[in-house]
Motif scaffolding. Sequence first.
Motif, PDB file in Angstrom:
ATOM      1  N   TRP A 190      -0.348   7.021  10.428  1.00 34.86           N
ATOM      2  CA  TRP A 190      -1.684   5.811   9.449  1.00 34.86           C
ATOM      3  C   TRP A 190      -2.720   5.604  10.802  1.00 34.86           C
ATOM      4  O   TRP A 190      -3.976   5.205  10.375  1.00 34.86           O
ATOM      5  CB  TRP A 190      -1.398   4.931   8.231  1.00 34.86           C
ATOM      6  N   GLY A 231      -0.296   9.814   1.320  1.00 27.77           N
ATOM      7  CA  GLY A 231      -1.503  10.296   1.347  1.00 27.77           C
ATOM      8  C   GLY A 231      -2.155  10.512   2.111  1.00 27.77           C
ATOM      9  O   GLY A 231      -3.083  10.375   1.718  1.00 27.77           O
ATOM     10  N   ARG A 232      -1.657  10.637   3.249  1.00 22.79           N
ATOM     11  CA  ARG A 232      -2.835  10.991   4.409  1.00 22.79           C
ATOM     12  C   ARG A 232      -3.118  12.420   4.255  1.00 22.79           C
ATOM     13  O   ARG A 232      -1.986  13.154   3.497  1.00 22.79           O
ATOM     14  CB  ARG A 232      -1.537  11.499   5.494  1.00 22.79           C
ATOM     15  N   LYS A 274     -13.966   0.974  -2.456  1.00 22.14           N
ATOM     16  CA  LYS A 274     -13.805   1.998  -1.864  1.00 22.14           C
ATOM     17  C   LYS A 274     -14.105   2.142  -0.501  1.00 22.14           C
ATOM     18  O   LYS A 274     -14.001   2.428   0.783  1.00 22.14           O
ATOM     19  CB  LYS A 274     -13.156   3.419  -1.863  1.00 22.14           C
ATOM     20  N   ARG A 285      -8.803   9.086   0.670  1.00 21.17           N
ATOM     21  CA  ARG A 285      -7.459   9.042   1.737  1.00 21.17           C
ATOM     22  C   ARG A 285      -7.888   9.767   3.360  1.00 21.17           C
ATOM     23  O   ARG A 285      -7.464   8.499   4.181  1.00 21.17           O
ATOM     24  CB  ARG A 285      -6.576   9.609   1.406  1.00 21.17           C
ATOM     25  N   GLU A 288      -9.974   7.555   4.946  1.00 21.84           N
ATOM     26  CA  GLU A 288      -9.272   6.464   5.360  1.00 21.84           C
ATOM     27  C   GLU A 288      -8.211   6.591   6.260  1.00 21.84           C
ATOM     28  O   GLU A 288      -8.601   5.526   7.700  1.00 21.84           O
ATOM     29  CB  GLU A 288      -8.190   6.019   4.096  1.00 21.84           C
ATOM     30  N   HIS A 330      -8.462  12.223  -2.819  1.00 22.37           N
ATOM     31  CA  HIS A 330      -7.927  13.003  -1.375  1.00 22.37           C
ATOM     32  C   HIS A 330      -9.165  12.452  -0.305  1.00 22.37           C
ATOM     33  O   HIS A 330      -8.638  12.527   0.347  1.00 22.37           O
ATOM     34  CB  HIS A 330      -7.871  14.570  -1.968  1.00 22.37           C
TER      35      HIS A 330
END
Length: 869
Positions: free
Chosen positions: A389, A319-320, A429, A354, A357, A351
């Motif tokens: 991450w 997911g990065r 989110k 993420r 994040e 996208h």
Amino acid sequence: MKDRLINTFCLGVLIFHSMLFAYPGTGGAPLGGMGTGYIKFDATTGSFKRGGCPHEEHMPGGRPGYREWDNNSAFHFYVKVGDSISALEKVSSTTEDAKIPLYTADFGSIQKVNVTLQAFAPLNSGDEKLSSLPLAFFEFFAENTNSTQAEVAVAFDFDNNFGGTGPSHVENGITWTGDNNVCVLADYSIHGQATSGQSKADFFEDGLLDNSDGNILASKIVIPAGVTASVRFVAAWHLRWEYTNDFRKYHGEGYYYYNHFDSSSAVARYGIENFEQIRNSALEVVDRTTAVNLPSWYTDRLLNNLYPLIHNAQMAEDGRVAFIEGKYNIIGTIDQQGHAQIPMSFMWPGHNWRQMEFWARTQYQSPADLVGQIHHDFNGMKTSYLCQWDDWQHDDYPYGGDKTTWADLNAMFIISVYEIFLATGDKEKLDSLWTAVTNTAGRIIRMCRPQRAPADSYLPYGTHSSYDRHGGMDLYNSSLVLVAYAAMSEMALAMGDSVKGEEWSSVFSQAKTQFKERFTSENGFGSQEHHLAGYPFARSLGLPSIVDDSIAHAAFDSMYSAYDNGNSTGFWHFYTVGHFADLGIAIGETDKGLQNHHADFLEYYQDKPHLIHWQDLDHEDGYYSYMTAPVVWRSLLLITGYLFDNYNKRLWIRPSLPSSVNKHLTNAPLVLPGNWGTLDYYENENSGVFSQRIEVSWKNPVECREIVLKNPLEQTGPHVVVKQGAVEKSCSVVTGGSGHDAVIRITLDSPILIDNSGIEISVNASPTPSQNSPAETYHARQALEQVQIDYPFVILPAPAKLRIDLIALNGKKVLTANSKMYTAGKTKIKLPESGANVLPAGFYVLRITEIDKNDKGAVVLNKVFHAVQ
């Protein structure tokens, strides 16, 4: 495989429209998903290339970034009419055009069969899964204008240089197996069959192959007289992730598409099964963007500057998300990405959330003074793979000094989170990132108060920025920090913390005063594009202006002179158009702002079209694919004045129109994740009265509670009417602000759903329209006058029964043509000459409705125009 007629009526309109304004010589559009690599067909030569991903091997000569390999794939044609056969090897065309995600070519007439190509990438707004799949689509349309049937076949002679073992024949396709596996499938719309093999001679004999193991895949159809049909190909690949750097170090990362499919065959089958939906969504990106009555060079640039979404994206299996900067081996680069992420926020927010994040989880955790500091990138320029991450201690880009002094990185993180929050309204989110966001805001405050700085300073002191060649950058950083403060206030209110909301609002107000006192009286203020870089961000995001109007105009005038009366794009051209040109648009100097955008356009489209999809930040000629190119989309938000705050359900419409549209913006695209809207806007100022007429519609329903309009004359007590169909909606109206921040706020008594039937908003100075107001022009003037209607061409793949209506914007039908059958092929839609050429002045919708066998209608085209003297 079942036969299918092409039943999407508007498809022909889209094909025709896409060829209206062509800028050839691009070498083809990259066809692939985000973070997957791509293949590219150049119709002018009939040749292909295969493009790698950001983390594949460096280009020859030590340049990092991308690599393209020559590919010997080709398309061959077979056409038979009666006993006459035409066999064409490695076909090419002189008529082609790229508008990402679409590539079109016209191969002309072969025995009175007109053949065109529509190739596209799977960039479908709102669909992160689909838009990250390794797929390329090709659809050849054959229009049989003969009086007898025609046999048409296209062969995809596929040169697989992705890797794998094969090829092997499979049903309707060919595959290569192994760690790197590839699959190509064929399909057709009517009376067809797909075969594979290895002999071109067999194909040229009858358009068929023997279904042996070979690298040629053919699709053949039999087309009745007067019918248009298509053959289709889908290519998919599924690769092993591997990067080998100078130290032979392997680092597993994977591709995002691993989460959805385990083989190219599965990907290709998905592409074939969803071909029409994917095609129509890709076409919609192009058609919605080019429908607006802005210059064609401008809308073409909006689309082709999307290339980094395909070239530069790095999407990891876990997911990065990141984008490689360009010719420098830097992955992430939040200062560049913060300028360029608008298409991601409004089309692929999953996208982009993420990506935010990733920035949040890698921000500094210690020491105390650095908590919340955002890294410049995700790899430190030493590797071509992403840090993990939560690796907040990873190395940064090694040049330009200590990156913890770069204040713009922190401001960009906050602005980027706010932008995507507006686009999605995703409170959950925001909740998950709120601690990181507040940590970064705290870090900004600490950067404002080092030793020797005033104790109450809210502007950075002694900081640096991504302009790492220019030393201290407090002015640039301060302009962005002001936007970040205003965004913090709005996000705090959304989090339910009104106290913090007021505190951040106060911080913004104090910082705005400090900015004026500290910078605007200095010699040289306004001499460089970055001096008010934050202003376009604030305007496009519905935030207060960071400086007073007089300061903004004086600075822009100074920049305009410094940049050769708008004709110079400066050293870093993406920053020049994003900061200087967009500042002009934001303050109403739209013609001058677009002049600079046009200068940037000419550098590539006129002088080096082969590099349209490889634009470099430094103007260097080479295949470097710089990540900042989508920055041009912010100018569209500024011109249309559109913003939708999806959390507060607040619609902003504050256009800044160029003179070319004559105060009337039509068919302007409104983008939300997975949804498209249309804006039609007319304004008029006469005798000190400013009037507006606005229409907004959405493909999928959008809830709206509040509408914010501009109020340039700061009129009090304007007469506002909001209508949905024939129903006037109850609302309250207040005015506020001054200068460019002067607005009319319309609060609806009850939320409304805006769908494809739309809403209409009219604003006049008083309940009784003045003699020359747009309201009277639209409703009251009865004079009949000659009107030229720009009727559309449509291409019907099969005969269809159509009804043509001319409808006033109040919903009343003005003229109706009786339903009748139209033959297949290209035709021009018209109303009866007796009524269509003399109309009361006003706004109208030309509506085309397809009538089925049960006499039920489906609207397939609405075209708005304005009839005036």
